[in-house]
Design a protein around this motif. Structure first.
Motif, PDB file in Angstrom:
ATOM      1  N   SER A  55      34.688  37.989  46.954  1.00  0.00           N
ATOM      2  CA  SER A  55      35.263  37.190  48.043  1.00  0.00           C
ATOM      3  C   SER A  55      36.783  37.302  48.074  1.00  0.00           C
ATOM      4  O   SER A  55      37.391  37.261  49.146  1.00  0.00           O
ATOM      5  CB  SER A  55      34.830  35.724  47.941  1.00  0.00           C
ATOM      6  N   ASP A  74      37.337  40.458  49.931  1.00  0.00           N
ATOM      7  CA  ASP A  74      36.913  40.307  51.328  1.00  0.00           C
ATOM      8  C   ASP A  74      37.884  39.457  52.141  1.00  0.00           C
ATOM      9  O   ASP A  74      38.112  39.727  53.314  1.00  0.00           O
ATOM     10  CB  ASP A  74      35.509  39.679  51.405  1.00  0.00           C
ATOM     11  N   GLU A  75      38.448  38.425  51.508  1.00  0.00           N
ATOM     12  CA  GLU A  75      39.381  37.530  52.191  1.00  0.00           C
ATOM     13  C   GLU A  75      40.825  38.047  52.168  1.00  0.00           C
ATOM     14  O   GLU A  75      41.727  37.391  52.676  1.00  0.00           O
ATOM     15  CB  GLU A  75      39.313  36.135  51.565  1.00  0.00           C
TER      16      GLU A  75
END
Length: 152
Positions: free
Chosen positions: A17, A20-21
């Motif tokens: 994450s 991804d962020e």
């Protein structure tokens, strides 16, 4: 009690994450590859140096921007340092804000610099929080591994 496979999955998902962020880029993976058994805390130590450096540079930026006659070359030098420091650990979002900050310095845009200083403080705070969480989960993973080894 935590299941090791559950903890491994949570660690992998959380780490994924962060990429991804946009908090981290591939430089963080490269940093992790430099860690080995002879220095198992290498990544934590390097990231902690970033924390210290970021705090110092953000304080210097705030002081410099509060002066009547702002030395934009000095502001730019501090931002350049922060950009390099964030880049070295893969803190991509901080690095991107630093690039925009340097544009405001080049334009000698005081209002823009003050506004983006707040943004960069927020991004630094976020990435520091994410790293702290990541390191806590990794620490729990080690505790569970040790606990399992004792009872096997």
């Amino acid at each position: 009690m935590y299941d090791l496979s559950q903890l491994e999955r949570q660690l992998a998902e959380f780490t994924s994450s962060l990429f991804d962020e946009g908090f981290l880029d591939d430089q963080f993976n490269q940093l992790q590859q430099l860690q080995d058994e002879s220095n198992p805390e290498f990544v934590v130590e390097v990231v902690n140096l970033f924390f210290e450096d970021a705090e110092r540079l953000l304080n210097e930026l705030a002081k410099t921007l509060a002066q009547d006659n702002i030395d934009f070359k000095r502001v730019d030098a501090h931002v350049h340092q922060l950009k390099g420091s964030s880049s070295s650990i893969g803190a991509q979002r901080v690095q991107k804000v630093c690039i925009a900050f340097r544009d405001y310095c080049e334009e000698q845009n005081v209002e823009g610099c003050l506004k983006i200083l707040q943004e960069i403080k927020q991004e630094c705070s976020l990435v520091i929080s994410k790293f702290e969480t990541l390191f806590k989960v990794r620490e729990w993973r080690h505790v569970v591994i040790l606990h399992c080894a004792i009872f096997i």
